[in-house]
Enzyme design. Structure first.
Site, PDB file in Angstrom:
ATOM      1  N   GLY A  70       0.782  -1.231   0.000  1.00 59.74           N
ATOM      2  CA  GLY A  70       0.000   0.000   0.000  1.00 59.74           C
ATOM      3  C   GLY A  70       0.809   1.274   0.000  1.00 59.74           C
ATOM      4  N   ARG A  79      -3.017  -8.854 -10.255  1.00 59.68           N
ATOM      5  CA  ARG A  79      -3.938  -9.712 -11.001  1.00 59.68           C
ATOM      6  C   ARG A  79      -4.298  -9.042 -12.334  1.00 59.68           C
ATOM      7  NH1 ARG A  79      -6.699 -13.899  -9.284  1.00 59.68           N
ATOM      8  NH2 ARG A  79      -5.933 -13.520  -7.180  1.00 59.68           N
ATOM      9  N   LEU A  84      -6.700  -7.815 -14.956  1.00 55.49           N
ATOM     10  CA  LEU A  84      -8.060  -7.342 -14.717  1.00 55.49           C
ATOM     11  C   LEU A  84      -8.773  -7.077 -16.038  1.00 55.49           C
ATOM     12  CD1 LEU A  84      -9.814  -6.465 -12.227  1.00 55.49           C
ATOM     13  CD2 LEU A  84      -9.035  -4.134 -12.701  1.00 55.49           C
ATOM     14  N   ASN A 119      -2.594   2.239 -14.487  1.00 55.24           N
ATOM     15  CA  ASN A 119      -1.608   1.414 -13.791  1.00 55.24           C
ATOM     16  C   ASN A 119      -0.282   2.156 -13.775  1.00 55.24           C
ATOM     17  OD1 ASN A 119      -0.526  -0.965 -12.519  1.00 55.24           O
ATOM     18  ND2 ASN A 119       0.439  -1.477 -14.469  1.00 55.24           N
ATOM     19  N   HIS A 172       3.817   1.266 -13.495  1.00 51.87           N
ATOM     20  CA  HIS A 172       4.749   0.144 -13.624  1.00 51.87           C
ATOM     21  C   HIS A 172       6.173   0.661 -13.423  1.00 51.87           C
ATOM     22  CE1 HIS A 172       6.114  -3.783 -14.952  1.00 51.87           C
ATOM     23  NE2 HIS A 172       7.029  -3.158 -15.669  1.00 51.87           N
ATOM     24  N   ASP A 230       0.583  -4.709 -18.487  1.00 52.36           N
ATOM     25  CA  ASP A 230       1.522  -3.602 -18.759  1.00 52.36           C
ATOM     26  C   ASP A 230       1.441  -3.116 -20.200  1.00 52.36           C
ATOM     27  OD1 ASP A 230       2.391  -3.918 -16.120  1.00 52.36           O
ATOM     28  OD2 ASP A 230       3.842  -5.439 -16.716  1.00 52.36           O
ATOM     29  N   ALA A 277      10.374   8.384  -7.997  1.00 51.22           N
ATOM     30  CA  ALA A 277       9.817   8.922  -9.244  1.00 51.22           C
ATOM     31  C   ALA A 277       8.330   8.586  -9.367  1.00 51.22           C
ATOM     32  CB  ALA A 277      10.588   8.368 -10.441  1.00 51.22           C
ATOM     33  N   GLU A 278       7.946   7.383  -8.936  1.00 54.64           N
ATOM     34  CA  GLU A 278       6.537   6.984  -8.978  1.00 54.64           C
ATOM     35  C   GLU A 278       5.675   7.916  -8.132  1.00 54.64           C
ATOM     36  OE1 GLU A 278       5.577   2.860  -8.237  1.00 54.64           O
ATOM     37  OE2 GLU A 278       7.543   2.231  -8.956  1.00 54.64           O
TER      38      GLU A 278
END
Length: 196
Positions: free
Chosen positions: A23, A93, A95, A107, A109, A150, A178-179
């Site tokens: 999380g 998972r 989706l 998303n 990555h 991805d 960076a994310e």
């Protein structure tokens, strides 16, 4: 003379966060919202695993949570909570995305897609592959999801150098930093794209 009616603030963007692990990305987005730098609210946090740190963090932050492994149940919950945008945050998972959520699932990555993406490429697996390939840079990618791992339209990428002496942990820390900047920026870009 009566005063004019108060102007209503525009409705806040309602986020649904899907996670499978610690999380950290949820906490980052929640912190940005609390600081006022991300105009949104977290409507629901869903995990595909019942006892992960991310769910405990969501509870501690006061966010509604649910656990399900079924895609249909996941989207039923997202509809029930009137979610505008789904943010995958370490959700492992695949989706399948129903038509009413097409273009509304993001998303993040930990590589510069299309490099080092696909099934099984997550977390340390990605960073180890980057180092094994002797890449000079890595980074992160935020993209719209489709029905492949991805894959989908890239909204934003942030690049970080691969430094001499890096191991997977050091590179992972730099990419995650960076994310933390990239995901809120990509959410804002998504809002502009939809409004545009």
């Amino acid at each position: 003379m009566s005063s004019p009616p108060p102007t209503e603030s525009p409705p806040r963007l309602r986020l649904g966060i899907l996670l499978s692990g610690t999380g950290r990305t949820l906490v980052n987005l929640s912190d940005r919202i609390a600081a006022g730098s991300l105009a949104a609210e977290i409507a629901l946090v869903i995990s595909d695993r019942p006892d992960v740190v991310g769910l405990h963090r969501a509870h501690a932050l006061g966010h509604p949570t649910a656990v399900t492994r079924e895609a249909s149940a996941t989207f039923d919950l997202l509809r029930e909570h009137r979610v505008d945008l789904v943010c995958l945050a370490g959700y492992l998972r695949l989706l399948p995305i129903p038509e009413d959520f097409a273009g509304r699932v993001l998303n993040i990555h930990p590589s510069l897609l299309p490099k080092f993406g696909g099934r099984g490429m997550y977390g340390h697996h990605v960073h180890e592959a980057v180092l094994a390939a002797h890449e000079r840079e890595s980074g992160c990618t935020v993209h719209l999801c489709d029905d492949q791992y991805d894959h989908g339209t890239v909204l934003l990428q942030r690049r970080v150098p691969v430094l001499p002496g890096d191991d997977a942990d050091k590179l992972a820390a730099r990419v995650f930093a960076a994310e933390c900047e990239a995901y809120p920026a990509a959410i804002a870009a998504w809002v502009s794209r939809v409004a545009g």
